[in-house]
Motif scaffolding. Structure first.
Motif, mmCIF file in Angstrom:
data_model
loop_
_atom_site.group_PDB
_atom_site.id
_atom_site.type_symbol
_atom_site.label_atom_id
_atom_site.label_comp_id
_atom_site.label_asym_id
_atom_site.label_seq_id
_atom_site.Cartn_x
_atom_site.Cartn_y
_atom_site.Cartn_z
ATOM 1 N N ILE A 154 6.766 19.134 44.518
ATOM 2 C CA ILE A 154 7.209 19.798 43.301
ATOM 3 C C ILE A 154 8.237 18.925 42.594
ATOM 4 O O ILE A 154 9.209 18.471 43.201
ATOM 5 N N CYS A 155 8.015 18.667 41.301
ATOM 6 C CA CYS A 155 8.903 17.761 40.565
ATOM 7 C C CYS A 155 9.656 18.476 39.441
ATOM 8 O O CYS A 155 10.027 17.857 38.457
ATOM 9 N N PHE A 156 9.835 19.805 39.572
ATOM 10 C CA PHE A 156 10.624 20.515 38.574
ATOM 11 C C PHE A 156 12.099 20.183 38.716
ATOM 12 O O PHE A 156 12.593 19.949 39.823
ATOM 13 N N ASP A 157 12.807 20.190 37.617
ATOM 14 C CA ASP A 157 14.262 20.166 37.649
ATOM 15 C C ASP A 157 14.702 21.579 38.051
ATOM 16 O O ASP A 157 14.414 22.539 37.347
ATOM 17 N N PRO A 158 15.382 21.741 39.197
ATOM 18 C CA PRO A 158 15.702 23.091 39.661
ATOM 19 C C PRO A 158 16.603 23.879 38.704
ATOM 20 O O PRO A 158 16.631 25.095 38.758
ATOM 21 N N SER A 159 17.315 23.180 37.821
ATOM 22 C CA SER A 159 18.184 23.880 36.873
ATOM 23 C C SER A 159 17.428 24.314 35.618
ATOM 24 O O SER A 159 17.955 25.036 34.792
ATOM 25 N N ASP A 160 16.182 23.872 35.466
ATOM 26 C CA ASP A 160 15.413 24.210 34.264
ATOM 27 C C ASP A 160 13.943 24.237 34.647
ATOM 28 O O ASP A 160 13.264 23.221 34.594
ATOM 29 N N HIS A 161 13.444 25.388 35.041
ATOM 30 C CA HIS A 161 12.081 25.511 35.564
ATOM 31 C C HIS A 161 11.020 25.158 34.522
ATOM 32 O O HIS A 161 9.891 24.849 34.859
ATOM 33 N N GLU A 162 11.391 25.198 33.249
ATOM 34 C CA GLU A 162 10.411 24.950 32.198
ATOM 35 C C GLU A 162 10.283 23.479 31.833
ATOM 36 O O GLU A 162 9.396 23.108 31.078
ATOM 37 N N ARG A 163 11.155 22.641 32.353
ATOM 38 C CA ARG A 163 11.136 21.254 31.904
ATOM 39 C C ARG A 163 10.320 20.379 32.848
ATOM 40 O O ARG A 163 10.507 20.401 34.044
ATOM 41 N N GLU A 164 9.416 19.603 32.285
ATOM 42 C CA GLU A 164 8.690 18.636 33.084
ATOM 43 C C GLU A 164 9.617 17.474 33.405
ATOM 44 O O GLU A 164 10.425 17.055 32.589
ATOM 45 N N SER A 165 9.467 16.935 34.585
ATOM 46 C CA SER A 165 10.251 15.776 34.957
ATOM 47 C C SER A 165 9.393 14.886 35.836
ATOM 48 O O SER A 165 8.310 15.261 36.264
ATOM 49 N N GLY A 166 9.895 13.707 36.092
ATOM 50 C CA GLY A 166 9.196 12.840 37.023
ATOM 51 C C GLY A 166 8.126 11.974 36.408
ATOM 52 O O GLY A 166 7.258 11.473 37.127
ATOM 53 N N TYR A 167 8.142 11.763 35.083
ATOM 54 C CA TYR A 167 7.180 10.843 34.487
ATOM 55 C C TYR A 167 7.840 10.040 33.371
ATOM 56 O O TYR A 167 8.899 10.388 32.862
ATOM 57 N N PHE A 168 7.179 8.930 33.014
ATOM 58 C CA PHE A 168 7.703 8.006 32.019
ATOM 59 C C PHE A 168 6.608 7.672 31.009
ATOM 60 O O PHE A 168 5.418 7.733 31.319
ATOM 61 N N GLU A 169 7.012 7.288 29.812
ATOM 62 C CA GLU A 169 6.054 6.869 28.794
ATOM 63 C C GLU A 169 5.610 5.435 29.061
ATOM 64 O O GLU A 169 6.397 4.588 29.474
ATOM 65 N N SER A 170 4.343 5.161 28.824
ATOM 66 C CA SER A 170 3.794 3.830 29.069
ATOM 67 C C SER A 170 2.465 3.685 28.352
ATOM 68 O O SER A 170 1.775 4.677 28.096
ATOM 69 N N ASP A 171 2.100 2.444 28.027
ATOM 70 C CA ASP A 171 0.741 2.186 27.566
ATOM 71 C C ASP A 171 -0.222 2.482 28.710
ATOM 72 O O ASP A 171 0.162 2.431 29.889
ATOM 73 N N PRO A 172 -1.480 2.774 28.405
ATOM 74 C CA PRO A 172 -2.448 3.032 29.484
ATOM 75 C C PRO A 172 -2.588 1.825 30.409
ATOM 76 O O PRO A 172 -2.505 0.674 29.977
ATOM 77 N N ALA A 173 -2.811 2.099 31.689
ATOM 78 C CA ALA A 173 -3.096 1.027 32.644
ATOM 79 C C ALA A 173 -4.517 0.522 32.457
ATOM 80 O O ALA A 173 -4.822 -0.651 32.729
ATOM 81 N N ILE A 174 -5.400 1.388 31.986
ATOM 82 C CA ILE A 174 -6.807 1.052 31.755
ATOM 83 C C ILE A 174 -7.373 2.148 30.859
ATOM 84 O O ILE A 174 -6.816 3.250 30.792
ATOM 85 N N HIS A 175 -8.456 1.868 30.156
ATOM 86 C CA HIS A 175 -9.105 2.873 29.326
ATOM 87 C C HIS A 175 -10.288 3.476 30.076
ATOM 88 O O HIS A 175 -10.899 2.829 30.937
ATOM 89 N N ALA A 176 -10.604 4.714 29.763
ATOM 90 C CA ALA A 176 -11.601 5.463 30.525
ATOM 91 C C ALA A 176 -12.956 4.762 30.560
ATOM 92 O O ALA A 176 -13.611 4.702 31.610
#
Length: 352
Positions: A154-176
């Protein structure tokens, strides 16, 4: 090539996934160089790793070794069992099949990684279909999870159950499309069949785990637990007409998941949409899209945990497209819940 080191290390499996996520977090892209067929053969032939000969400092700097968890083994690829080394902290995987060009990427001199496609085929051998779909959407999306992430954590911020966390913005590693093409050349390696099945249902451009879950559910076929909305474009740009620009004050809108046959965009609204500035922006954007004849349906995290609400939305999309929603898949509700929970588990969301 003359420049090929006498001894090489090719990270594989979980170590390769960690390396990909580290690179995407650091550089907002995957900067590694794919090898041609001849160079690739030489690098593979030179890989007979010995923990004592490996430059652990270089692996650490490149994010391939977790200094905080030194007991975690480094997973490497070799082409023959004679190349395996039974050493603490080292796990060798034998792949004797001929690999197509581009299956190995150079990270640094003497340090290499399997490609995202080969990594997905390896991943599919020990993970279920929803988890493989989730990783495919991540690789083809503009976000990357933390390198330490594992499905079910589980990667929720325990102080804010509605906020996504644990990811970063990036260009795609590959296209589908390229992911599917490469997996076709990896038949028989890992579980390339399952990985290819996932790749064929993967869409480019998801910007977050929430968008990936939403897109997967609506796009995947009935038999897989989805709602079979085949025509869907993620983060699709809609240029506004003069009227739409006047109403919205915007030149265009970017739709999270645009369904052209239904003239509808599905929008995943995370917690930041509750901010007053975001609400004003969303209202103006919705008005502009309405002027273009496009309906906006917003889904939040609560709705992404309610399979009945999601299917009701799918029925609306079919109706707007002039079609009838007919899900005749055996035990379709069970499959839908399994897919939804599998995707949520893969991205670190609690099951519903």
């Amino acid at each position: 090539m003359e420049g090929t080191p006498r001894h090489t290390v090719i990270v594989s499996h979980g170590s390769a996934l960690r390396a990909v996520r580290v690179a995407r977090r650091r550089y907002a892209r995957l900067p590694w160089r794919p090898l041609g067929l001849i160079e690739q053969r030489r690098v593979l032939a030179a890989c007979a790793p010995n923990r004592g000969d490996i430059d652990m400092g270089l692996l650490y700097r490149e994010g391939l070794w977790d200094f905080e968890h030194p007991e975690t083994p480094i997973e490497v690829l070799v082409t023959h069992r004679n190349q395996t080394r039974h050493r603490p902290g080292l796990r060798c995987h034998v792949c004797s099949s001929a690999l197509p060009a581009g299956s190995i990427l150079e990270i640094a001199p003497g340090i290499y990684s399997v490609s995202p496609a080969l990594m997905l085929a390896q991943y599919a051998r020990s993970h279920d279909f929803p988890e493989v779909v989730a990783l495919a959407f991540e690789l083809c999306g503009t976000f990357s999870l933390k390198e330490s992430h594992v499905p079910g954590e589980i990667c929720f911020d325990p102080s804010d159950h509605e906020r996504e966390s644990g990811y970063f913005e990036s260009d795609p590693a590959i296209h589908a499309k390229e992911l599917g093409r490469q997996l076709e050349g990896l038949a028989g390696i890992g579980n390339a069949k399952l990985a290819l099945r996932a790749a064929r249902h993967t869409l480019d451009g998801a910007r977050s785990p929430g968008e990936a879950i939403m897109a997967s559910l609506f796009h995947l076929p009935f038999a897989a637990g989805g709602f079979a909305i085949r025509a869907m474009r993620l983060n699709h740009k809609v240029p506004f007409s003069r009227e739409a620009r006047a109403i919205s004050g915007m030149p265009y809108a970017v739709c999270d998941a645009y369904v052209p046959e239904s003239h509808t965009t599905l929008e995943y609204n995370g917690a930041y949409h509750d901010l007053s500035s975001s609400r004003i922006h969303d209202e103006r954007r919705t008005a502009g899209l309405k002027a273009m004849g496009i309906t906006t349906d917003a889904l939040n995290r609560i709705q992404l945990a309610d399979i009945d609400a999601l299917e009701a939305e799918a029925i609306q999309l079919y109706r707007r497209a002039g079609a009838r929603y007919q899900n005749r898949a055996h035990a379709h509700r069970v499959k839908q819940v399994e897919l939804l929970n599998g995707l949520r588990r893969a991205f670190g969301w609690p099951e519903c």
